[in-house]
Design a protein around this motif. Structure first.
Motif, mmCIF file in Angstrom:
data_model
loop_
_atom_site.group_PDB
_atom_site.id
_atom_site.type_symbol
_atom_site.label_atom_id
_atom_site.label_comp_id
_atom_site.label_asym_id
_atom_site.label_seq_id
_atom_site.Cartn_x
_atom_site.Cartn_y
_atom_site.Cartn_z
ATOM 1 N N TYR A 159 0.826 -1.204 0.000
ATOM 2 C CA TYR A 159 0.000 0.000 0.000
ATOM 3 C C TYR A 159 0.862 1.256 0.000
ATOM 4 O O TYR A 159 0.612 2.197 -0.765
ATOM 5 C CB TYR A 159 -0.928 0.007 1.217
ATOM 6 N N VAL A 160 1.877 1.278 0.847
ATOM 7 C CA VAL A 160 2.747 2.456 0.917
ATOM 8 C C VAL A 160 3.467 2.653 -0.415
ATOM 9 O O VAL A 160 3.532 3.774 -0.942
ATOM 10 C CB VAL A 160 3.741 2.324 2.091
ATOM 11 N N SER B 160 0.844 3.673 -3.116
ATOM 12 C CA SER B 160 0.349 5.036 -2.924
ATOM 13 C C SER B 160 1.441 6.052 -3.247
ATOM 14 O O SER B 160 1.158 7.118 -3.806
ATOM 15 C CB SER B 160 -0.168 5.221 -1.498
ATOM 16 N N THR B 161 2.681 5.723 -2.917
ATOM 17 C CA THR B 161 3.782 6.629 -3.269
ATOM 18 C C THR B 161 3.930 6.717 -4.783
ATOM 19 O O THR B 161 4.110 7.816 -5.332
ATOM 20 C CB THR B 161 5.103 6.131 -2.629
ATOM 21 N N VAL C 279 1.575 6.142 -7.034
ATOM 22 C CA VAL C 279 0.421 6.848 -7.583
ATOM 23 C C VAL C 279 0.553 8.345 -7.322
ATOM 24 O O VAL C 279 0.276 9.168 -8.204
ATOM 25 C CB VAL C 279 -0.890 6.275 -6.996
ATOM 26 N N ASN C 280 0.985 8.727 -6.116
ATOM 27 C CA ASN C 280 1.182 10.152 -5.820
ATOM 28 C C ASN C 280 2.271 10.749 -6.710
ATOM 29 O O ASN C 280 2.138 11.883 -7.188
ATOM 30 C CB ASN C 280 1.539 10.352 -4.346
ATOM 31 N N HIS D 59 0.784 10.984 -10.176
ATOM 32 C CA HIS D 59 -0.199 12.052 -10.218
ATOM 33 C C HIS D 59 0.491 13.422 -10.145
ATOM 34 O O HIS D 59 0.100 14.373 -10.855
ATOM 35 C CB HIS D 59 -1.189 11.904 -9.061
#
Length: 157
Positions: free
Chosen positions: A113-114, A117-118, A120-121, A124
């Motif tokens: 997840y970390v 999410s990193t 994806v961030n 993005h």
């Protein structure tokens, strides 16, 4: 006869009288079996001797049966206790293994997840940076000396 013998005879007569006056004895003697035994004293004596002699073996057998039943119940209870204890220990080991497995899986999922999410961030943010530059009218040019333009963009921010 002697006086002692007469006294003994009187006591015997009173005992027999009390037996014959007992309501259960009277009811038995009035039944068919009681009348048959009264008419056939040899059969009555044989039956009485059989009952008296067989009482001791029957009593020993009943004691054996009761003792065996009690020991079997105690054995079953002990055996059941051992089986339950082994089952409880096995359940504890399985639950500890499942706890360790769930900790490992949740650790791996947390790391995934970390990381995701990193990523994806980061994706993005870099897409947002490109859109801002498109809106300003200037697109970044990749130069051969600078292969990682996005790393420089983050340093400038």
């Amino acid at each position: 006869m002697s006086k002692e013998m007469q006294e003994l005879q009187k006591q015997w007569h009173s005992v027999m009288q009390s037996i014959h006056s007992n309501s259960n004895v009277v009811a038995f003697m009035n039944s068919r079996v009681g009348q048959y035994l009264d008419d056939h004293p040899f059969v009555a004596l044989s039956l009485l001797m059989f009952i008296a002699v067989s009482a001791i073996p029957v009593a020993f057998f009943l004691i054996f049966v009761v003792t065996t039943a009690i020991m079997a119940c105690i054995g079953v209870i002990v055996m059941e206790g051992v089986v339950i204890a082994i089952g409880g220990i096995t359940l504890l080991c399985v639950l500890c293994g499942l706890g360790a497995l769930s900790l490992g899986v949740s650790g791996v999922l947390s790391i995934c997840y970390v990381v995701l999410s990193t990523l994806v961030n980061y994706w993005h943010a870099s897409r947002g940076q490109i859109r801002k530059q498109e809106a300003n009218g200037s697109l970044p040019q990749k130069s051969p000396s600078d292969p990682d333009l996005s790393a420089n963009d983050r340093k400038n921010e």
